[in-house]
Design a protein around this motif. Structure first.
Motif, short mmCIF file in Angstrom:
data_model
loop_
_atom_site.label_atom_id
_atom_site.label_comp_id
_atom_site.label_asym_id
_atom_site.label_seq_id
_atom_site.Cartn_x
_atom_site.Cartn_y
_atom_site.Cartn_z
N TYR A 1 -2.64 16.85 -6.61
CA TYR A 1 -2.78 15.42 -6.32
C TYR A 1 -1.45 14.77 -5.94
CZ TYR A 1 -7.70 15.38 -7.12
OH TYR A 1 -9.05 15.60 -6.99
N GLU B 1 0.82 -1.21 0.00
CA GLU B 1 0.00 0.00 0.00
C GLU B 1 0.86 1.26 0.00
OE1 GLU B 1 -3.41 2.04 2.78
OE2 GLU B 1 -3.21 -0.13 2.79
N GLU B 2 1.90 1.27 0.82
CA GLU B 2 2.80 2.43 0.87
C GLU B 2 3.51 2.61 -0.48
OE1 GLU B 2 4.28 2.55 5.49
OE2 GLU B 2 5.00 0.93 4.20
N HIS C 1 2.07 6.49 -7.01
CA HIS C 1 1.03 7.40 -7.50
C HIS C 1 1.48 8.86 -7.34
CE1 HIS C 1 -3.60 7.71 -7.94
NE2 HIS C 1 -2.99 8.55 -8.73
N ALA C 2 2.07 9.18 -6.21
CA ALA C 2 2.57 10.54 -5.98
C ALA C 2 3.67 10.89 -6.99
CB ALA C 2 3.10 10.67 -4.56
N LYS D 1 -0.48 11.57 2.14
CA LYS D 1 -1.05 10.29 2.57
C LYS D 1 0.05 9.26 2.81
CE LYS D 1 -4.78 8.68 0.60
NZ LYS D 1 -5.76 8.29 -0.44
N TYR D 2 1.05 9.28 1.96
CA TYR D 2 2.17 8.35 2.11
C TYR D 2 2.91 8.59 3.43
CZ TYR D 2 6.93 6.65 1.58
OH TYR D 2 8.14 6.06 1.79
N HIS E 1 -1.06 12.76 -2.40
CA HIS E 1 -0.54 11.39 -2.28
C HIS E 1 0.75 11.34 -1.46
CE1 HIS E 1 -3.56 9.43 -4.63
NE2 HIS E 1 -3.45 10.37 -5.55
N TYR E 2 1.61 12.36 -1.57
CA TYR E 2 2.80 12.40 -0.71
C TYR E 2 2.39 12.55 0.75
CZ TYR E 2 6.23 12.70 -4.50
OH TYR E 2 7.02 12.43 -5.59
N ARG F 1 1.09 4.16 -2.94
CA ARG F 1 0.89 5.59 -2.66
C ARG F 1 2.07 6.40 -3.18
NH1 ARG F 1 -0.90 4.74 3.37
NH2 ARG F 1 -3.12 4.42 3.09
N LEU F 2 3.26 5.92 -2.91
CA LEU F 2 4.45 6.64 -3.34
C LEU F 2 4.55 6.66 -4.86
CD1 LEU F 2 6.98 8.18 -2.58
CD2 LEU F 2 8.16 5.98 -2.33
#
Length: 65
Positions: A43, A9-10, A16-17, A50-51, A47-48, A13-14
């Protein structure tokens, strides 16, 4: 921004960022779509954040919240 030993998951996220940041940089070079440059920058930042923030780790129990 890269790190070792990320959960799936991490890592997603990374990735995507990073993809959003790359799109933002590309759009910035073209100067044709400033609205999309701002959108992708926003965005990427989301995402960063959230990461970096999630999952939150309880420092006493060392468990993810």
């Amino acid at each position: 921004m890269t790190h070792k030993s990320l959960s799936r998951e991490e890592s997603l996220r990374l990735k995507h960022a990073n993809n959003n940041e790359d799109a933002c940089k590309f759009l910035g070079k073209t100067e044709q779509f400033p609205d999309w440059e701002v959108t992708t920058a926003f965005y990427a930042a989301v995402h960063y954040a959230k990461y970096k923030i999630f999952p939150i780790v309880d420092k006493i129990s060392n468990q993810k919240i």
